[in-house]
Write a protein that holds these residues in place. Structure first.
Motif, PDB file in Angstrom:
ATOM      1  N   TYR D  18     -25.412 -76.275 100.135  1.00  0.00           N
ATOM      2  CA  TYR D  18     -25.017 -76.446  98.729  1.00  0.00           C
ATOM      3  C   TYR D  18     -23.810 -75.569  98.420  1.00  0.00           C
ATOM      4  CZ  TYR D  18     -25.279 -76.267  93.634  1.00  0.00           C
ATOM      5  OH  TYR D  18     -24.982 -76.339  92.300  1.00  0.00           O
ATOM      6  N   ARG D  19     -22.826 -76.084  97.685  1.00  0.00           N
ATOM      7  CA  ARG D  19     -21.671 -75.267  97.278  1.00  0.00           C
ATOM      8  C   ARG D  19     -21.239 -75.655  95.874  1.00  0.00           C
ATOM      9  NH1 ARG D  19     -16.895 -76.092 100.715  1.00  0.00           N
ATOM     10  NH2 ARG D  19     -17.638 -78.224 100.546  1.00  0.00           N
ATOM     11  N   THR D  21     -18.048 -76.295  93.885  1.00  0.00           N
ATOM     12  CA  THR D  21     -16.620 -76.504  94.143  1.00  0.00           C
ATOM     13  C   THR D  21     -15.891 -76.630  92.799  1.00  0.00           C
ATOM     14  OG1 THR D  21     -16.641 -78.924  94.044  1.00  0.00           O
ATOM     15  CG2 THR D  21     -17.368 -77.898  96.125  1.00  0.00           C
ATOM     16  N   VAL D  22     -14.583 -76.727  92.833  1.00  0.00           N
ATOM     17  CA  VAL D  22     -13.806 -76.819  91.571  1.00  0.00           C
ATOM     18  C   VAL D  22     -14.191 -78.082  90.797  1.00  0.00           C
ATOM     19  CG1 VAL D  22     -11.824 -75.397  92.196  1.00  0.00           C
ATOM     20  CG2 VAL D  22     -11.883 -77.817  92.874  1.00  0.00           C
ATOM     21  N   SER D  23     -14.621 -79.116  91.555  1.00  0.00           N
ATOM     22  CA  SER D  23     -14.973 -80.360  90.841  1.00  0.00           C
ATOM     23  C   SER D  23     -16.484 -80.452  90.616  1.00  0.00           C
ATOM     24  CB  SER D  23     -14.481 -81.568  91.657  1.00  0.00           C
ATOM     25  OG  SER D  23     -14.982 -81.470  92.968  1.00  0.00           O
ATOM     26  N   GLY D  24     -17.200 -79.284  90.773  1.00  0.00           N
ATOM     27  CA  GLY D  24     -18.625 -79.281  90.455  1.00  0.00           C
ATOM     28  C   GLY D  24     -19.483 -79.083  91.694  1.00  0.00           C
ATOM     29  N   PRO D  25     -20.843 -79.173  91.519  1.00  0.00           N
ATOM     30  CA  PRO D  25     -21.750 -78.954  92.649  1.00  0.00           C
ATOM     31  C   PRO D  25     -21.541 -80.000  93.749  1.00  0.00           C
ATOM     32  CG  PRO D  25     -22.947 -79.001  90.554  1.00  0.00           C
ATOM     33  CD  PRO D  25     -21.551 -79.448  90.273  1.00  0.00           C
ATOM     34  N   SER D  26     -21.712 -79.558  95.014  1.00  0.00           N
ATOM     35  CA  SER D  26     -21.610 -80.464  96.170  1.00  0.00           C
ATOM     36  C   SER D  26     -22.673 -80.060  97.184  1.00  0.00           C
ATOM     37  CB  SER D  26     -20.217 -80.342  96.804  1.00  0.00           C
ATOM     38  OG  SER D  26     -20.201 -80.966  98.079  1.00  0.00           O
ATOM     39  N   ALA D  27     -23.305 -81.047  97.819  1.00  0.00           N
ATOM     40  CA  ALA D  27     -24.280 -80.735  98.868  1.00  0.00           C
ATOM     41  C   ALA D  27     -24.107 -81.741  99.990  1.00  0.00           C
ATOM     42  CB  ALA D  27     -25.711 -80.807  98.328  1.00  0.00           C
ATOM     43  N   ARG D  28     -24.380 -81.277 101.224  1.00  0.00           N
ATOM     44  CA  ARG D  28     -24.328 -82.242 102.332  1.00  0.00           C
ATOM     45  C   ARG D  28     -25.469 -81.932 103.308  1.00  0.00           C
ATOM     46  NH1 ARG D  28     -20.943 -78.435 104.439  1.00  0.00           N
ATOM     47  NH2 ARG D  28     -21.186 -78.039 106.692  1.00  0.00           N
ATOM     48  N   PHE D  29     -25.945 -82.996 103.988  1.00  0.00           N
ATOM     49  CA  PHE D  29     -26.952 -82.837 105.048  1.00  0.00           C
ATOM     50  C   PHE D  29     -26.798 -83.997 106.026  1.00  0.00           C
ATOM     51  CE2 PHE D  29     -29.847 -86.199 103.655  1.00  0.00           C
ATOM     52  CZ  PHE D  29     -29.604 -86.291 102.288  1.00  0.00           C
ATOM     53  N   ARG D  30     -27.349 -83.834 107.225  1.00  0.00           N
ATOM     54  CA  ARG D  30     -27.299 -84.909 108.212  1.00  0.00           C
ATOM     55  C   ARG D  30     -28.601 -85.702 108.126  1.00  0.00           C
ATOM     56  NH1 ARG D  30     -23.224 -86.798 111.249  1.00  0.00           N
ATOM     57  NH2 ARG D  30     -24.041 -86.448 113.344  1.00  0.00           N
ATOM     58  N   ILE D  31     -28.536 -86.995 108.399  1.00  0.00           N
ATOM     59  CA  ILE D  31     -29.736 -87.849 108.382  1.00  0.00           C
ATOM     60  C   ILE D  31     -29.778 -88.644 109.683  1.00  0.00           C
ATOM     61  CG2 ILE D  31     -28.528 -89.715 107.157  1.00  0.00           C
ATOM     62  CD1 ILE D  31     -31.180 -90.443 105.805  1.00  0.00           C
ATOM     63  N   VAL D  55     -24.493 -87.073 104.920  1.00  0.00           N
ATOM     64  CA  VAL D  55     -24.668 -87.521 103.539  1.00  0.00           C
ATOM     65  C   VAL D  55     -24.041 -86.477 102.612  1.00  0.00           C
ATOM     66  CG1 VAL D  55     -26.346 -88.093 101.733  1.00  0.00           C
ATOM     67  CG2 VAL D  55     -26.812 -88.724 104.130  1.00  0.00           C
ATOM     68  N   TRP D  56     -23.168 -86.960 101.702  1.00  0.00           N
ATOM     69  CA  TRP D  56     -22.526 -86.086 100.718  1.00  0.00           C
ATOM     70  C   TRP D  56     -23.072 -86.433  99.320  1.00  0.00           C
ATOM     71  CZ3 TRP D  56     -19.034 -82.324 102.233  1.00  0.00           C
ATOM     72  CH2 TRP D  56     -18.577 -82.404 103.553  1.00  0.00           C
ATOM     73  N   ALA D  57     -23.467 -85.402  98.569  1.00  0.00           N
ATOM     74  CA  ALA D  57     -23.941 -85.628  97.195  1.00  0.00           C
ATOM     75  C   ALA D  57     -23.101 -84.760  96.254  1.00  0.00           C
ATOM     76  CB  ALA D  57     -25.411 -85.256  97.068  1.00  0.00           C
ATOM     77  N   ASN D  58     -22.907 -85.277  95.038  1.00  0.00           N
ATOM     78  CA  ASN D  58     -22.137 -84.512  94.042  1.00  0.00           C
ATOM     79  C   ASN D  58     -22.928 -84.326  92.753  1.00  0.00           C
ATOM     80  OD1 ASN D  58     -19.706 -84.249  95.557  1.00  0.00           O
ATOM     81  ND2 ASN D  58     -19.385 -86.465  95.235  1.00  0.00           N
ATOM     82  N   ARG D  59     -22.378 -83.447  91.864  1.00  0.00           N
ATOM     83  CA  ARG D  59     -22.934 -83.226  90.523  1.00  0.00           C
ATOM     84  C   ARG D  59     -24.457 -83.034  90.561  1.00  0.00           C
ATOM     85  NH1 ARG D  59     -18.946 -87.043  90.174  1.00  0.00           N
ATOM     86  NH2 ARG D  59     -20.441 -88.736  90.348  1.00  0.00           N
ATOM     87  N   GLN D  60     -25.189 -83.686  89.623  1.00  0.00           N
ATOM     88  CA  GLN D  60     -26.628 -83.405  89.493  1.00  0.00           C
ATOM     89  C   GLN D  60     -27.381 -83.778  90.767  1.00  0.00           C
ATOM     90  OE1 GLN D  60     -27.878 -81.975  86.413  1.00  0.00           O
ATOM     91  NE2 GLN D  60     -29.414 -81.510  88.012  1.00  0.00           N
ATOM     92  N   LEU D  61     -26.950 -84.830  91.452  1.00  0.00           N
ATOM     93  CA  LEU D  61     -27.623 -85.239  92.693  1.00  0.00           C
ATOM     94  C   LEU D  61     -27.539 -84.119  93.732  1.00  0.00           C
ATOM     95  CD1 LEU D  61     -29.098 -87.367  94.382  1.00  0.00           C
ATOM     96  CD2 LEU D  61     -26.855 -88.361  94.963  1.00  0.00           C
ATOM     97  N   ALA D  65     -30.882 -82.501  95.100  1.00  0.00           N
ATOM     98  CA  ALA D  65     -31.163 -82.735  96.529  1.00  0.00           C
ATOM     99  C   ALA D  65     -31.350 -81.393  97.245  1.00  0.00           C
ATOM    100  CB  ALA D  65     -30.025 -83.521  97.166  1.00  0.00           C
ATOM    101  N   ALA D  66     -30.469 -80.441  96.951  1.00  0.00           N
ATOM    102  CA  ALA D  66     -30.580 -79.121  97.611  1.00  0.00           C
ATOM    103  C   ALA D  66     -31.900 -78.453  97.230  1.00  0.00           C
ATOM    104  CB  ALA D  66     -29.400 -78.242  97.205  1.00  0.00           C
ATOM    105  N   ALA D  67     -32.375 -78.683  96.004  1.00  0.00           N
ATOM    106  CA  ALA D  67     -33.623 -78.047  95.547  1.00  0.00           C
ATOM    107  C   ALA D  67     -34.863 -78.768  96.086  1.00  0.00           C
ATOM    108  CB  ALA D  67     -33.659 -78.047  94.014  1.00  0.00           C
ATOM    109  N   SER D  68     -34.711 -80.046  96.479  1.00  0.00           N
ATOM    110  CA  SER D  68     -35.898 -80.856  96.804  1.00  0.00           C
ATOM    111  C   SER D  68     -36.087 -81.120  98.297  1.00  0.00           C
ATOM    112  CB  SER D  68     -35.822 -82.216  96.080  1.00  0.00           C
ATOM    113  OG  SER D  68     -35.665 -82.033  94.685  1.00  0.00           O
ATOM    114  N   LEU D  69     -34.992 -81.148  99.081  1.00  0.00           N
ATOM    115  CA  LEU D  69     -35.088 -81.664 100.457  1.00  0.00           C
ATOM    116  C   LEU D  69     -35.224 -80.545 101.495  1.00  0.00           C
ATOM    117  CD1 LEU D  69     -32.312 -84.444 100.386  1.00  0.00           C
ATOM    118  CD2 LEU D  69     -34.767 -84.663  99.869  1.00  0.00           C
TER     119      LEU D  69
END
Lengths: 123, 123, 123, 123
Positions: D18-19, D21-31, D55-61, D65-69
């Protein structure tokens, strides 16, 4: 089950290569799939990211695709997405994004087609 | 966003009906999409459930589809699924499953096609 | 093969109904899937067409969906689209758009979830 | 328009990163997405090809996702497929298959979830 099915619309990027293999006819070609988005500033459609895939066709689809498709023609492809990774000594992993095609067709939004049915092989 | 996109492969079930509307060319036809499954007892492929859709095409796709498609021909259609419900006095709800087509093409697994590109309208 | 696969994101519209049938657990619920589009005049996102589906789940998915889902919750559903038509004497055809679910999940774009794995049945 | 939409079901292969970024929250994981097929000789289901995606997720997702997965959990992901290619001096092209996620959810076929809605930010 659990296949990654994709349906893509794009342009034939390489001339289809046709071969007779031990398991029957096989053909492959590259396809360029360019997303389009509405540019709110320019108030017009603009090109987004382009995905390149290698499309693989087998059996009758291979024979008909090789006979029907030319570079630059717009097509629609439905198939199973295969992301293949190969590890090579002392080199970064090599990867490819392939589509094992179920169906390929010319895109009637960009032109017309005259269809000729292939007779089913005698059983 | 959040559209229900579908990609279906089936047979043209009705002759395409073409009309010039105030918002441009429009064409519609019915498509029959039959699932296939492996019958483990008979050790062969068998027909499963058939979905019927009304496919709607607009602008150049309407003109080209009406010029290219005939009843019984195998096609692939990508578009937005619209399940429309209508409530009528004293009758059960009337419902239809439509596809607002983005792309239609002949299925090259079942035949070959000769493609003729439609020139883009002069701007 | 040749199934009409769909992946929809929407809201649970009816409380899941759970039953034990001869072929195992079964659950069904309605889902409302509303498209969103950019309204260029208002310069904002707006609601488009809403598709309603009946979602059917079987076996472990039925048990877990009935235990996890409540009306109004945002979910993602992947499954096989079945457009079913029934002809009734002296009445218009009755039709329904069902999804035979392969997978259902809460939409993490709208909330968080605590996951508890279901132990696999002893063989 | 013309995006390559995919809907995949698989297992979280790496811990979400989870990070802000300037354009808001971003998270990534491998599936890891493993196809399953019916092995007619063994008369049972068997594992087929495995596709790996980032998988890349932005904003609320991203936040949810970082809190749930957690690694190993079964999930369903819908999003835009991006096949990215990078050419590097004296090396083979580098490629990755990414999914820009629209929705992520736990797979209720494999467990239950307790959902907690995220309040919408005050406008």
């Amino acid at each position: 089950m659990n296949e990654t099915m994709v349906c893509v619309v794009g342009n034939v990027a390489t001339r289809p290569v046709y071969r007779e293999t031990v398991s029957g006819p096989s053909a492959r070609f590259r396809i360029a799939v360019t997303a389009r988005y509405w540019d709110r500033e320019k108030n017009s459609w603009a090109d987004g990211h382009t995905n390149f895939f290698t499309v693989w066709a087998n059996r009758q689809l291979a024979t008909n695709a090789a006979a029907s498709l030319s570079v630059g023609e717009p097509v629609i492809v439905q198939g199973r997405l295969k992301v293949r990774t190969e590890t090579r000594e002392g080199q970064p992993d090599w990867m490819s994004a392939d589509i094992d095609a179920v169906t390929v067709g010319h895109d009637l939004a960009r032109g017309t087609t005259a269809f000729r049915r292939t007779p089913r092989p005698e059983l």
